[in-house]
Design a protein around this motif. Structure first.
Motif, PDB file in Angstrom:
ATOM      1  N   UNK A 181      43.429  25.429  35.529  1.00 46.05           N
ATOM      2  CA  UNK A 181      43.364  25.516  33.851  1.00 46.05           C
ATOM      3  C   UNK A 181      42.247  26.838  33.783  1.00 46.05           C
ATOM      4  N   UNK A 182      40.897  26.816  34.578  1.00 54.66           N
ATOM      5  CA  UNK A 182      40.181  27.833  34.181  1.00 54.66           C
ATOM      6  C   UNK A 182      40.833  29.180  34.386  1.00 54.66           C
ATOM      7  N   UNK A 183      41.428  29.366  35.664  1.00 54.12           N
ATOM      8  CA  UNK A 183      42.114  30.584  36.056  1.00 54.12           C
ATOM      9  C   UNK A 183      43.215  31.034  34.989  1.00 54.12           C
ATOM     10  N   UNK A 205      34.848  31.229  19.718  1.00 51.84           N
ATOM     11  CA  UNK A 205      34.699  29.910  19.881  1.00 51.84           C
ATOM     12  C   UNK A 205      36.018  29.312  19.976  1.00 51.84           C
ATOM     13  N   UNK A 206      37.128  29.813  19.643  1.00 53.77           N
ATOM     14  CA  UNK A 206      38.342  29.399  19.684  1.00 53.77           C
ATOM     15  C   UNK A 206      38.864  29.215  21.364  1.00 53.77           C
ATOM     16  N   UNK A 207      38.368  30.167  22.042  1.00 52.70           N
ATOM     17  CA  UNK A 207      38.582  30.230  23.504  1.00 52.70           C
ATOM     18  C   UNK A 207      37.709  29.112  24.207  1.00 52.70           C
ATOM     19  N   UNK A 208      36.537  29.149  23.762  1.00 51.39           N
ATOM     20  CA  UNK A 208      35.476  28.106  24.489  1.00 51.39           C
ATOM     21  C   UNK A 208      36.179  26.566  24.251  1.00 51.39           C
ATOM     22  N   UNK A 209      36.852  26.324  23.016  1.00 53.97           N
ATOM     23  CA  UNK A 209      37.548  25.009  22.895  1.00 53.97           C
ATOM     24  C   UNK A 209      38.725  24.819  23.687  1.00 53.97           C
ATOM     25  N   UNK A 210      39.425  25.928  23.772  1.00 56.56           N
ATOM     26  CA  UNK A 210      40.573  25.853  24.745  1.00 56.56           C
ATOM     27  C   UNK A 210      40.293  25.719  26.279  1.00 56.56           C
ATOM     28  N   UNK A 211      39.252  26.114  26.526  1.00 55.40           N
ATOM     29  CA  UNK A 211      38.629  25.991  27.837  1.00 55.40           C
ATOM     30  C   UNK A 211      38.181  24.448  28.126  1.00 55.40           C
ATOM     31  N   UNK A 212      37.405  24.080  27.073  1.00 57.55           N
ATOM     32  CA  UNK A 212      36.918  22.660  27.021  1.00 57.55           C
ATOM     33  C   UNK A 212      38.019  21.525  26.907  1.00 57.55           C
ATOM     34  N   UNK A 213      39.242  21.874  26.501  1.00 50.87           N
ATOM     35  CA  UNK A 213      40.441  21.034  26.667  1.00 50.87           C
ATOM     36  C   UNK A 213      40.797  20.396  27.893  1.00 50.87           C
ATOM     37  N   UNK A 214      40.434  21.327  29.070  1.00 53.75           N
ATOM     38  CA  UNK A 214      40.640  20.808  30.418  1.00 53.75           C
ATOM     39  C   UNK A 214      39.750  19.432  30.510  1.00 53.75           C
ATOM     40  N   UNK A 215      40.299  18.262  31.038  1.00 57.15           N
ATOM     41  CA  UNK A 215      39.446  17.119  31.136  1.00 57.15           C
ATOM     42  C   UNK A 215      38.196  17.391  32.098  1.00 57.15           C
ATOM     43  N   UNK A 216      38.278  18.045  33.116  1.00 58.83           N
ATOM     44  CA  UNK A 216      37.155  18.336  33.884  1.00 58.83           C
ATOM     45  C   UNK A 216      35.866  19.028  33.023  1.00 58.83           C
ATOM     46  N   UNK A 217      36.314  19.922  32.070  1.00 60.77           N
ATOM     47  CA  UNK A 217      35.338  20.697  31.430  1.00 60.77           C
ATOM     48  C   UNK A 217      34.594  19.555  30.308  1.00 60.77           C
ATOM     49  N   UNK A 218      35.664  18.905  29.790  1.00 60.45           N
ATOM     50  CA  UNK A 218      35.227  18.013  29.002  1.00 60.45           C
ATOM     51  C   UNK A 218      34.085  16.777  29.659  1.00 60.45           C
ATOM     52  N   UNK A 219      34.552  16.497  30.728  1.00 62.61           N
ATOM     53  CA  UNK A 219      33.806  15.712  31.599  1.00 62.61           C
ATOM     54  C   UNK A 219      32.273  16.172  31.950  1.00 62.61           C
ATOM     55  N   UNK A 234      27.895  26.766  29.001  1.00 59.34           N
ATOM     56  CA  UNK A 234      28.500  27.656  27.929  1.00 59.34           C
ATOM     57  C   UNK A 234      28.766  26.871  26.689  1.00 59.34           C
ATOM     58  N   UNK A 235      29.205  25.571  26.569  1.00 55.64           N
ATOM     59  CA  UNK A 235      29.252  24.915  25.507  1.00 55.64           C
ATOM     60  C   UNK A 235      28.131  24.482  25.043  1.00 55.64           C
ATOM     61  N   UNK A 244      30.922  20.837  21.030  1.00 58.95           N
ATOM     62  CA  UNK A 244      29.623  19.903  21.374  1.00 58.95           C
ATOM     63  C   UNK A 244      30.321  18.562  22.116  1.00 58.95           C
ATOM     64  N   UNK A 245      29.407  17.864  22.373  1.00 61.77           N
ATOM     65  CA  UNK A 245      30.082  16.446  23.120  1.00 61.77           C
ATOM     66  C   UNK A 245      30.907  15.611  22.284  1.00 61.77           C
ATOM     67  N   UNK A 246      30.672  15.423  20.880  1.00 60.46           N
ATOM     68  CA  UNK A 246      31.717  14.549  20.477  1.00 60.46           C
ATOM     69  C   UNK A 246      33.285  15.247  20.496  1.00 60.46           C
ATOM     70  N   UNK A 247      33.292  16.424  20.658  1.00 58.17           N
ATOM     71  CA  UNK A 247      34.741  16.926  20.861  1.00 58.17           C
ATOM     72  C   UNK A 247      35.254  16.688  22.239  1.00 58.17           C
ATOM     73  N   UNK A 248      34.409  17.036  23.121  1.00 57.35           N
ATOM     74  CA  UNK A 248      34.653  16.538  24.469  1.00 57.35           C
ATOM     75  C   UNK A 248      35.094  14.999  24.675  1.00 57.35           C
ATOM     76  N   UNK A 249      34.333  14.298  23.936  1.00 55.86           N
ATOM     77  CA  UNK A 249      34.648  12.722  23.910  1.00 55.86           C
ATOM     78  C   UNK A 249      36.129  12.491  23.279  1.00 55.86           C
ATOM     79  N   UNK A 250      36.255  13.125  22.398  1.00 58.09           N
ATOM     80  CA  UNK A 250      37.597  13.197  21.306  1.00 58.09           C
ATOM     81  C   UNK A 250      38.735  13.502  22.408  1.00 58.09           C
ATOM     82  N   UNK A 251      38.546  14.708  23.143  1.00 60.47           N
ATOM     83  CA  UNK A 251      39.696  15.484  24.156  1.00 60.47           C
ATOM     84  C   UNK A 251      39.842  14.358  25.294  1.00 60.47           C
ATOM     85  N   UNK A 252      38.911  13.496  25.783  1.00 55.29           N
ATOM     86  CA  UNK A 252      39.221  12.685  27.023  1.00 55.29           C
ATOM     87  C   UNK A 252      40.113  11.499  26.441  1.00 55.29           C
ATOM     88  N   UNK A 253      39.674  11.072  25.217  1.00 56.27           N
ATOM     89  CA  UNK A 253      40.441   9.824  24.443  1.00 56.27           C
ATOM     90  C   UNK A 253      41.771  10.473  24.260  1.00 56.27           C
TER      91      UNK A 253
END
Length: 272
Positions: A181-183, A205-219, A234-235, A244-253
């Motif tokens: 995902x990162x590469x 910001x949009x690129x950061x969010x796309x990177x955060x979509x990866x489950x390992x990044x959210x974790x 970076x986040x 922020x962390x609520x977005x990471x939590x929502x993405x894992x769900x």
């Protein structure tokens, strides 16, 4: 008969599986081994232990979860047990939900136990500095991270009746979401910005969010929320609310539920 009956049957069958016990024992040895490396062989603190354990969990936990879930439907489908189960009667929704819940429990219980045992060893070896209130948080987000991959695996298993496709889909899911995902994200970002490498250090910001979509990044971000680890900076430093962390939590769900729902849509009309 309901999805609860399917889940209970799945958990009972797993409790008699030697493979499941071996996986649980392997997790205990691995997590305790990280504590030994940090505190016995090294001169680490509790925060460095959590950082090291996070790196190990980010790579190994998806493998365990995918292995537990990727044949959850396929094995019974190929052996004819699924057709028998649907004549009891169970609805297809009961089977899908029950299998997901059952495999999630089979993953969560030994993983939480392994983390608690390893955490106890680390606490005994640490020279203070243990953030007690956040320890349940680490166990919880780790279990959620793994359950997200259980959902992904069950979704793949629901979507096809071919063993080869399930195997390829599971391997592909691991490679894309954990390894590449990162590469891939960096390559697309460079293409969009005409290979200006400065963008990789100052992402929009949009690129950061796309990177955060990866489950390992959210974790990683969820772990950093409670512990001073050198991950997901970076986040945390961006000041952007949607990374922020609520977005990471929502993405894992979302990773947990969306693949199951999509897989069920195909399973609902499939010829068994």
């Amino acid at each position: 008969m309901t999805w609860r009956d399917v889940a209970r049957r799945d958990v009972r069958a797993a409790s008699r599986s030697v493979g499941i016990w071996l996986v649980g024992g392997g997790q205990i040895l691995l997590f305790v081994g990280v504590a030994a490396v940090e505190f016995v062989l090294g001169d680490g603190s509790f925060s460095t232990y959590i950082g090291s354990l996070t790196g190990v969990v980010a790579v190994t936990t998806p493998l365990v979860a995918l292995l537990l879930g990727y044949k959850s439907i396929l094995a019974e489908r190929a052996g004819g047990q699924l057709r028998l189960a649907l004549s009891v009667p169970h609805s297809r929704r009961d089977v899908a939900v029950g299998k997901f819940v059952g495999r999630s429990v089979v993953f969560a219980v030994p993983t939480a136990l392994a983390l608690c045992l390893a955490g106890g060893v680390a606490i005994a070896l640490a020279d203070g500095g243990v953030p007690w209130p956040w320890l349940p948080w680490f166990v919880g987000v780790t279990v959620l991270y793994g359950v997200a991959f259980v959902g992904l695996a069950v979704g793949v298993s629901l979507s096809t009746a071919t063993g080869r496709r399930v195997t390829v889909g599971t391997i592909g899911a691991y490679l894309v979401t954990v390894v590449l995902w990162e590469d891939l994200h960096t390559a697309v970002l460079l293409l969009l910005h005409r290979f200006d490498t400065a963008v990789t250090n100052d992402m929009p910001g949009w690129a950061l969010f796309v990177r955060l979509v990866a489950p390992s990044e959210s974790f990683d971000l969820l772990v950093r929320t409670g512990f001073a680890v050198g991950r997901a900076g970076r986040y945390a430093d961006s000041g952007i609310a949607y990374v922020a962390w609520p977005a990471a939590l929502g993405l894992l769900v979302a990773w947990t539920l969306v693949p199951v729902v999509l897989g069920y849509r195909r399973f609902e009309t499939a010829d068994l």
